[in-house]
Design a protein around this motif. Structure first.
Motif, mmCIF file in Angstrom:
data_model
loop_
_atom_site.group_PDB
_atom_site.id
_atom_site.type_symbol
_atom_site.label_atom_id
_atom_site.label_comp_id
_atom_site.label_asym_id
_atom_site.label_seq_id
_atom_site.Cartn_x
_atom_site.Cartn_y
_atom_site.Cartn_z
ATOM 1 N N ALA A 2 -9.622 13.911 -11.732
ATOM 2 C CA ALA A 2 -8.736 14.132 -12.875
ATOM 3 C C ALA A 2 -7.353 13.553 -12.598
ATOM 4 O O ALA A 2 -6.849 13.593 -11.474
ATOM 5 N N ALA A 3 -6.768 13.006 -13.650
ATOM 6 C CA ALA A 3 -5.423 12.436 -13.509
ATOM 7 C C ALA A 3 -4.404 13.540 -13.293
ATOM 8 O O ALA A 3 -4.522 14.634 -13.848
ATOM 9 N N THR A 4 -3.424 13.259 -12.455
ATOM 10 C CA THR A 4 -2.367 14.232 -12.211
ATOM 11 C C THR A 4 -1.458 14.310 -13.432
ATOM 12 O O THR A 4 -1.024 13.286 -13.963
ATOM 13 N N LYS A 5 -1.203 15.538 -13.878
ATOM 14 C CA LYS A 5 -0.364 15.699 -15.065
ATOM 15 C C LYS A 5 1.090 15.411 -14.707
ATOM 16 O O LYS A 5 1.587 15.866 -13.670
ATOM 17 N N PRO A 6 1.792 14.641 -15.558
ATOM 18 C CA PRO A 6 3.189 14.327 -15.247
ATOM 19 C C PRO A 6 4.056 15.570 -15.323
ATOM 20 O O PRO A 6 3.695 16.556 -15.983
ATOM 21 N N PRO A 7 5.213 15.574 -14.668
ATOM 22 C CA PRO A 7 6.089 16.736 -14.707
ATOM 23 C C PRO A 7 6.608 16.994 -16.122
ATOM 24 O O PRO A 7 6.713 16.075 -16.940
ATOM 25 N N VAL A 8 6.919 18.253 -16.409
ATOM 26 C CA VAL A 8 7.541 18.595 -17.687
ATOM 27 C C VAL A 8 8.918 17.939 -17.772
ATOM 28 O O VAL A 8 9.322 17.422 -18.819
ATOM 29 N N ILE A 9 9.648 17.971 -16.652
ATOM 30 C CA ILE A 9 10.978 17.363 -16.579
ATOM 31 C C ILE A 9 10.972 16.285 -15.504
ATOM 32 O O ILE A 9 10.508 16.523 -14.381
ATOM 33 N N ARG A 10 11.452 15.110 -15.847
ATOM 34 C CA ARG A 10 11.669 14.056 -14.851
ATOM 35 C C ARG A 10 12.995 13.376 -15.171
ATOM 36 O O ARG A 10 13.123 12.735 -16.214
ATOM 37 N N ILE A 11 13.987 13.563 -14.304
ATOM 38 C CA ILE A 11 15.238 12.833 -14.462
ATOM 39 C C ILE A 11 15.395 11.892 -13.273
ATOM 40 O O ILE A 11 15.118 12.256 -12.132
ATOM 41 N N SER A 12 15.780 10.667 -13.571
ATOM 42 C CA SER A 12 15.868 9.621 -12.554
ATOM 43 C C SER A 12 17.259 8.999 -12.567
ATOM 44 O O SER A 12 17.676 8.431 -13.579
ATOM 45 N N ARG A 13 17.994 9.172 -11.445
ATOM 46 C CA ARG A 13 19.313 8.556 -11.240
ATOM 47 C C ARG A 13 20.253 8.837 -12.429
ATOM 48 O O ARG A 13 20.958 7.947 -12.909
ATOM 49 N N VAL A 14 20.256 10.091 -12.869
ATOM 50 C CA VAL A 14 21.079 10.476 -14.023
ATOM 51 C C VAL A 14 22.509 10.768 -13.591
ATOM 52 O O VAL A 14 22.749 11.498 -12.616
ATOM 53 N N THR A 15 23.463 10.181 -14.308
ATOM 54 C CA THR A 15 24.876 10.501 -14.114
ATOM 55 C C THR A 15 25.474 10.919 -15.443
ATOM 56 O O THR A 15 24.961 10.588 -16.516
ATOM 57 N N LYS A 16 26.574 11.666 -15.363
ATOM 58 C CA LYS A 16 27.357 11.988 -16.555
ATOM 59 C C LYS A 16 28.828 11.892 -16.181
ATOM 60 O O LYS A 16 29.307 12.585 -15.275
ATOM 61 N N SER A 17 29.533 10.993 -16.871
ATOM 62 C CA SER A 17 30.950 10.762 -16.593
ATOM 63 C C SER A 17 31.766 10.941 -17.856
ATOM 64 O O SER A 17 31.281 10.708 -18.970
ATOM 65 N N VAL A 74 23.780 13.712 -23.715
ATOM 66 C CA VAL A 74 22.987 12.598 -23.183
ATOM 67 C C VAL A 74 23.659 12.078 -21.921
ATOM 68 O O VAL A 74 24.878 12.120 -21.788
ATOM 69 N N PRO A 75 22.871 11.583 -20.961
ATOM 70 C CA PRO A 75 23.464 11.076 -19.721
ATOM 71 C C PRO A 75 24.230 9.780 -19.949
ATOM 72 O O PRO A 75 23.958 9.035 -20.887
ATOM 73 N N THR A 76 25.198 9.541 -19.068
ATOM 74 C CA THR A 76 25.915 8.266 -19.091
ATOM 75 C C THR A 76 25.001 7.144 -18.609
ATOM 76 O O THR A 76 25.025 6.039 -19.143
ATOM 77 N N SER A 77 24.207 7.439 -17.610
ATOM 78 C CA SER A 77 23.232 6.461 -17.113
ATOM 79 C C SER A 77 22.025 7.225 -16.578
ATOM 80 O O SER A 77 22.080 8.438 -16.370
ATOM 81 N N GLY A 78 20.950 6.500 -16.353
ATOM 82 C CA GLY A 78 19.741 7.134 -15.854
ATOM 83 C C GLY A 78 18.767 7.453 -16.972
ATOM 84 O O GLY A 78 19.022 7.183 -18.152
ATOM 85 N N ARG A 79 17.656 8.071 -16.611
ATOM 86 C CA ARG A 79 16.562 8.312 -17.546
ATOM 87 C C ARG A 79 16.122 9.766 -17.480
ATOM 88 O O ARG A 79 16.035 10.341 -16.394
ATOM 89 N N TYR A 80 15.812 10.345 -18.642
ATOM 90 C CA TYR A 80 15.333 11.723 -18.730
ATOM 91 C C TYR A 80 14.083 11.765 -19.586
ATOM 92 O O TYR A 80 14.114 11.413 -20.766
ATOM 93 N N LEU A 81 12.976 12.189 -18.981
ATOM 94 C CA LEU A 81 11.729 12.395 -19.711
ATOM 95 C C LEU A 81 11.444 13.891 -19.787
ATOM 96 O O LEU A 81 11.382 14.573 -18.749
ATOM 97 N N LEU A 82 11.284 14.400 -21.003
ATOM 98 C CA LEU A 82 10.944 15.799 -21.237
ATOM 99 C C LEU A 82 9.552 15.850 -21.842
ATOM 100 O O LEU A 82 9.336 15.358 -22.957
ATOM 101 N N ASP A 83 8.622 16.404 -21.085
ATOM 102 C CA ASP A 83 7.235 16.510 -21.545
ATOM 103 C C ASP A 83 6.715 15.146 -22.000
ATOM 104 O O ASP A 83 6.024 15.026 -23.011
ATOM 105 N N GLY A 84 7.111 14.095 -21.282
ATOM 106 C CA GLY A 84 6.647 12.744 -21.564
ATOM 107 C C GLY A 84 7.488 11.963 -22.552
ATOM 108 O O GLY A 84 7.277 10.767 -22.742
ATOM 109 N N THR A 85 8.476 12.612 -23.194
ATOM 110 C CA THR A 85 9.333 11.934 -24.166
ATOM 111 C C THR A 85 10.634 11.493 -23.509
ATOM 112 O O THR A 85 11.329 12.303 -22.898
ATOM 113 N N ASP A 86 10.964 10.207 -23.633
ATOM 114 C CA ASP A 86 12.220 9.682 -23.097
ATOM 115 C C ASP A 86 13.333 10.058 -24.071
ATOM 116 O O ASP A 86 13.443 9.495 -25.156
#
Length: 258
Positions: A2-17, A74-86
């Motif tokens: 079975a495929a591994t289910k993606p995380p509910v929350i995934r934030i990658s290199r997120v900054t807020k300035s 919203v972040p200044t930079s980086g990516r946020y996926l919530l339940d698969g939605t960017d």
């Protein structure tokens, strides 16, 4: 396999300035790049069914992180996926839709509408989502039953204790079956008995499979979480796993005889 289910929350290199250039304030920055000192951003995965406490003093970045996780900013930079939605670059109308469908909010101040019954409070997110009246009522009554307040459905906030008001807020957060419950200092305005009641409800919700993220400065609240993150100066400096994602939260595990 079975495929591994993606995380509910995934934030990658997120900054807020806030601000620009030399006067910029990096509220969320993550670690610094060697040599240049540039912020590398915060990266974080939260799996389905986890129970995470985010701790930090005033100015640590936890409120900024909460606002980003809750799609309130919203972040200044980086990516946020919530339940698969960017969600990082959605406009306000689409962010509002994501908030309504994927996040259940529990606030310190309850945020209940005056002179409105508990049942109507819990129905509100469903009304915004266009759910029909009969179905709204059925689901709202089920949510109130879950937090032990079915017999208070017709009561207004001024007829409820602080603990009962927060339990109405929990029911309202649950009624849309969101991907994540986001609780911001959920016991900050409660006495010790009501605190214990509300935390017990959140523990049971997590044990039934709900993903929970709690923003808190109270060690008592963090002890209920399976994982505790600490922020200092906009970066995660500590990440401690206290219980497995797929097991019960620590407070419930302690009640189970060996």
């Amino acid at each position: 396999m079975a495929a591994t289910k993606p995380p509910v929350i995934r934030i990658s290199r997120v900054t807020k300035s806030y601000g620009q250039g030399d006067s910029a304030v990096h509220a969320l920055r993550g670690p610094s790049a060697p040599g240049t000192g540039e912020p590398l951003g915060v990266s974080l995965d939260i799996e389905e069914g986890d129970y995470v406490a985010v701790m930090g003093s005033s100015g640590s970045g936890k409120s900024t992180l909460m606002n980003i996780l809750g799609c309130l900013d919203v972040p200044t930079s980086g990516r946020y996926l919530l339940d698969g939605t960017d969600v990082g670059h959605l406009d306000e109308s689409r962010l509002s839709l994501v908030r309504n469908r994927k996040i259940g909010f529990i606030f310190q101040s309850f945020n209940l509408v005056p002179r409105t019954t508990a049942l109507a409070q819990v129905e509100l997110p469903l009304a915004y989502a266009g759910v029909r009246a009969a179905e709204r009522r059925r689901r709202a009554l089920a949510a109130l039953e879950l937090v032990g307040l079915a017999d208070r459905a017709g009561h207004k906030p001024n007829e409820l204790s602080g603990g009962q008001q927060q339990r109405v807020a929990v029911a309202r957060a649950l009624v849309t079956a969101p991907a994540m419950l986001l609780a911001d200092e959920p016991t900050g305005n409660l006495d010790s008995r009501s605190t214990a009641e509300v935390l017990a409800i959140i523990d049971r919700l997590n044990a039934s499979g709900r993903t929970v993220v709690v923003i808190t400065h109270e060690d008592e609240v963090a002890l209920h979480a399976k994982r505790v993150l600490r922020l200092v100066d906009g970066a995660i400096v500590d990440d401690v796993r206290r219980a497995p994602v797929d097991g019960p939260p620590p407070a419930l595990a302690a009640e189970v005889p060996a």
